[in-house]
Each structure stands twice: as structure tokens, then as C-alpha cells.
Design an enzyme around this catalytic site. Sequence first.
Site, PDB file in Angstrom:
ATOM      1  N   GLU A  61      -5.966 -10.679  -0.762  1.00  0.00           N
ATOM      2  CA  GLU A  61      -7.025 -10.345   0.294  1.00  0.00           C
ATOM      3  C   GLU A  61      -8.305 -10.207  -0.148  1.00  0.00           C
ATOM      4  OE1 GLU A  61      -5.687  -6.753   2.333  1.00  0.00           O
ATOM      5  OE2 GLU A  61      -3.415  -7.268   2.320  1.00  0.00           O
TER       6      GLU A  61
ATOM      7  N   GLU B 215       0.710  -1.121  -0.032  1.00  0.00           N
ATOM      8  CA  GLU B 215       0.016   0.108  -0.027  1.00  0.00           C
ATOM      9  C   GLU B 215       0.782   1.243  -0.053  1.00  0.00           C
ATOM     10  OE1 GLU B 215      -2.947  -0.345   3.238  1.00  0.00           O
ATOM     11  OE2 GLU B 215      -3.744  -2.291   2.498  1.00  0.00           O
TER      12      GLU B 215
END
Length: 689
Positions: free
Chosen positions: A315, A178
Site C-alpha cells: 500500500e 492489521e
Amino acid sequence: MSLKAVYQNYFRMGVACEKISERFTNHEIGNPDKEALMAKQFNSMTFGNELKPAYNMGFNSPEATEESLPFVINPQAKGMLDWAKANEMPVRGHVLVWHSQCPKEVFCKGYQPVTIPTDPELLKERPMLKYFEKLDPVCFVDRETMLKRLRSYIFSVMEYMYSNDYARTIYAWDVVNEAIETADNTEYGLRNSYWYQVIGDDFIYWAFRFAKDAVVETSKKYAAQYGVSAEDEAALKTIQPVLVYNDYNEWMPDKKEAIIGVLQRSTEEHGSILGEGLIDCIGMQGHLSDNNDIDEYITALKEYAALVDEVHITELDVKCTCLNKNQEYYQAVFYKKFFEELLKAKREGANLTSVTFWGLTDDNSWIRGANPLLFRGDLSEKRSFEGVVYAVTGDDLGEPEKIEINLSDRLYDFETPSGADALKPEDIGFKMRGFGEIEIQGRVVHSGKAALANEKRFGEWCGISFDVSDFIGQTITVSAWVKSPALTVNLGPDGIPHIPASVDTTSGEWVFLEGTFKIPNDVHSMLMNFGTTETEPGKSSAIYVDDVEVKLVGLEESFEEKTNIAAIRGAGHLPFCYVTDKESVDGKSHSYCVTRQEKDATIKLNISSYIGMTVDVSLYIKTKDKKVTIGLDGAVPQPLATADTSSGEWTKVTARAELAKDLNSAEIYVETDGNAEFFVDDVFVCPVR
Ligand SMILES: [Ca+2]
Ligand SMILES: [Ca+2]
């Protein structure tokens, strides 16, 4: 049925999990039933939290120095690694470098953080803000020291894993997670994290450089322990984890462009992450909703696959957007379609090697209310599990259950009928959005004895939601009396781009808020949300709401959405029908085009939601034929109106139709007196009151 067996020829099927602790008894590792389910279904696991920097960066350990930041494994992570090894469950290592869940101390001189204090008045109101205080840059270490800390941490991780016999257990590491956030407006689209602020815009390069060096060096050092020759590159590969860049919203074009840009970027000092072969894999997190655009996702997957050796979906979870009893059905339909498309992409050459669900059961998901996973809290399989399996087996999920809809006007005055139990918000379809409290109360009311109060909100976006799913595809007017110390109270439909209706509440009195909204027809359900605009950042005022009214305006079809109310009608040569951008009556972009060989080949418009009502129908048509007729379709079609279209311009046709209560479906047909092409746009149907 086992996911890992069904998918054995395609990719690993993985699951994120956590270890049971005193505080969290609902976790997976340590619960024999959940462990058994994981072992049966999956052949990859990711530790939800336990390998994150927050729990393993040993800045306060005796081995730490100003330039050396050791990996000190926490007992929970150790327990999970041992479980994985004992159960021959391959592990994705998550994560080495992340802006979140990373100790602030590691960015600071002497590991001593200095934070910018929060306004004490605000802190009294919201003590949680203490935890969000930012570091004062005066305490930052310099770039060179931070790079040494980063290098030592990554080397220390690899040293630990190889020397403790976990090299065959961990098959991948998320090296950086991220790091892209285009909204932060930094150069190259990097998130304005401490990593970025302290090291600079090439911290991702250095994380990958160190990870690659650490893996190569350490795997050679310990090769013999794993029965591998340090000289044999192919054999070494079997004990080297793939190195991954992982991110969310990774399919969105802006973000994708920024991610690829960063991986391709070289500087005067060094080459690019891709160019120097430092990365093996791109991790697409895949936090999705059951109305996301799968094509866009697959396009991104293929682009990433073309850049690196492998792609992982790391995810995956799919939020339900449907509120009614078809919730699990629509989620399953999405999961099935999604996996069908993954399999297709794989067949077309995209090297997807691992798909991980972000959790085992809905009740332990990070987005609990959205029920995004394959198993319920009691470990039973949901329809979403079937959807994933059926993508391979080709079985059919069947049809959704029929939902009765009610288009009548409604008023919510929040009054409890006499003799009834005290009314609760959820009894009438009202609930909290985000974090805060809602209750029906008598302290602040506009009418009668009760109104809805929304207090202890956690941000402007948190507020009150209520269900308007009956009105999917319809235009409605919603009004309410509202009172709040905020600057404005806002009202709008959930999750779609729109300008909310808004009213100034600074008078502190009850004020009237009203807006008209088109609810899209390509959603499974819809909430309307109340929120606020605040007078200053960090405030979240209470909202009081009373006398909420919802009124049907009508059905507007302008052919601008993904799905529409038109269908083919006729016998013989069927018409060729499509949404086109060649013509549009309303200054937007699209209309519905019908080309045909025969006069009878035409279309009908579904208005079944109005069965039992009398409605006024209008629409625009453009054709070179001379006349248009619209009518009510059925065993015996009933013409309702005819209009002259000889001008060749858009012509409006209007008619009134009575739709009897006992109809199974109600459709308006459109015919012309010839077989010329025609365009239809701006259909409007409204009930006669
Ligand atoms: Ca009331
Ligand atoms: Ca249009």
C-alpha cells in the site's frame, strides 16, 4: 515509459483501484483513460474496497446458517475480477480477515448485534457516533461457532474463485490485515478487535490454517479445470495464491517485534504459523512520508524476508511534508532513494516480489491533501514518477528551486486592510488541520474587528495550522491570544516529538499563550498547530485565535539532529569531520569533531539565512591548542574574535558580524593556532535588534 517494463527484472509494480459507481464517479475501473493508464503502467492490481469483508460476508444471505458464513460476491468486485481477467492483470486479493470494514453482525449470535448505546446528549451533538457504537459482549457467539464461521467464509471465498475461473487471476491473498496494535496493551501485542475478543489470541493462526487448507483442497479439486495435475505439487503452485500477513507501521521496531512474535508463536493446541508453513509472504503496507527513515524500513524488510518466501509492499504512498514549490521535487527524491534501496535489498537477497501503490491519482487518494502518488488527477506524470523510474535508469532529478526566506517578525491580527477583499485564512498561510471548519469572523475577537475561529472540530488533534517554513533550523517564539471552552489550548510544531505550549482556558476569557520552539533543520517545511485538551472524552471545543506573533530568537546548533550547519573548509589535507558522542557541552549527547593534519584544515558554519542582518554569534570549543579565532569567511576572510583556549576545557567565543545584503552565502569559520583535534558545540546566532 512504463513502470512494469522498467521493473520487469525486479518485482511486479501494482496499483490499488476501485470501480466507478453512482456515488463515486472518480474511480478507475469503468473510466477508459484510467484503465488504459493502469494497463500500460502496472502488472498487479488490488481492489481498494471491493473484496473487503464488509461487501462480501453474506451473513444475511439465504445460505447463511449459525455456523456457516458464505462469501457472496458483490457486483462491483465481480466486475473488477472480470476486467482483471480480460486484461491479464494479476490481482492481490484484499482481504479475508480485518477488524475494520467488517460487518458487526458476523460476531453476533443469530447475526443480531446489540450495541452499547451512546449518551443521547452527545449523539445530538455528533450523530456520526452512532456508527462507532461498540458491540455489547452479551451478543457475541462462542469461540467454536466463530471459528466455524471464519473457516466457512474462507473456504467459500476459495471455492468461488476456483470454480469461477479466477485462480490464475488472483496471485496473492491478504489473509489477515492489521491485527497488531501494541498500544492496545493486550498480550502478544494483538489489536483488541472483535476477532480477538470472540475467538481469542490465536485467531490469526486459525485464519492462516483455514486459508492454507482451503487453498490446498480447492486447488486440487479444480486442478483439471486449469489443466494441472492434482498430484503435481509444482504445477499446483501455479494456481495457488501466496498467503500474506499485511500491516502498517510495519517497519517500526515495536510493531515488527510483535508481528514476528505472533507468527512464531505456538501453543499447546498447535504449532506456529511460520513453523507449520501456513504463511508465504509478509505484506508491508508502506504508508510513508517523504522524511521517513528509509534505512529502518529496509532493515525491517530484510528481517521479514528472512522469515518467509516473499515480501510484498502492498500500500505504498508517500506524503509530502514540503509546503512550497519544491513539494514534488522532495517527494521525487524520496521515491527515488526508496526504490534504489529496494533494488539494493533485492540484489542482496531479500525476495521482494511485488510493490503496490495505494492509488492511481492524487485526487482519489485516501489522503488527498498529501498528494502521495505518482499521477495527478489529469493522469499526467508527477516528478515522483520520474523518481521511481530514475531509481533504475540512474538519471538525476536535479536541484530544488531556490526559496526566498523571510526571517522578520510577523503579526497576524486577521484584520482585512481597508479597501481589500475580505481576508481568508489561506491568504496568510492558515488552514484546517484534520476535520472541522476555520474562518475569519467578527463575532468573537480579541483585537480590532476580526479573529480566527475554528469550529466543528472532530477531535483534540484537529485544529488550526499555520506555516512557519521560513524558520526551518531556527528557534522561534510564537504567541497568540486564545479563547475556548476547552480545558487548555495547546500549540506546537507539527510531527516532531515536543512538549506543546499550553494555556488554561477554563476562565472562558481571552488568555495569552506563548512558547519557544526549535524548528528542526532536517525538514522541508513546517506547520505550527493549535489543538485542545478537552474536559471530557469525545468533546471538541471551538478555538478562537487572534494576534498571533512569530519572533525569531536565533539559530541554535547543538549537533543533535541528522543534519547540521557545519562544513569542511581549507586547502591541502582536508580535515576529518564528524558528529561525535564523545563530547557535548550542553548535557545532551553530541558535538562536532574536527581532526586534521594541518592548521588550515578546519570548518565553517553556514549562517546564510541571516544575510542582510547584523548578528551576534557564540559557540563553544574544546581543544588542546592555545587560541581560537572565529571570523566571517570569504575571498578575504575577516577575523571577528579570538579567545584563549589553553585551559583544555569548553571555551565560549562570541563575536558580532555584519552580513551585507549582497552576499551569496555567509559562513563563520573556526580556526585554532595549531593542528590539534577540536570539538565545537552549542553554536548560537541571533540577530541584533
Ligand atoms: Ca484581530
Ligand atoms: Ca550538543
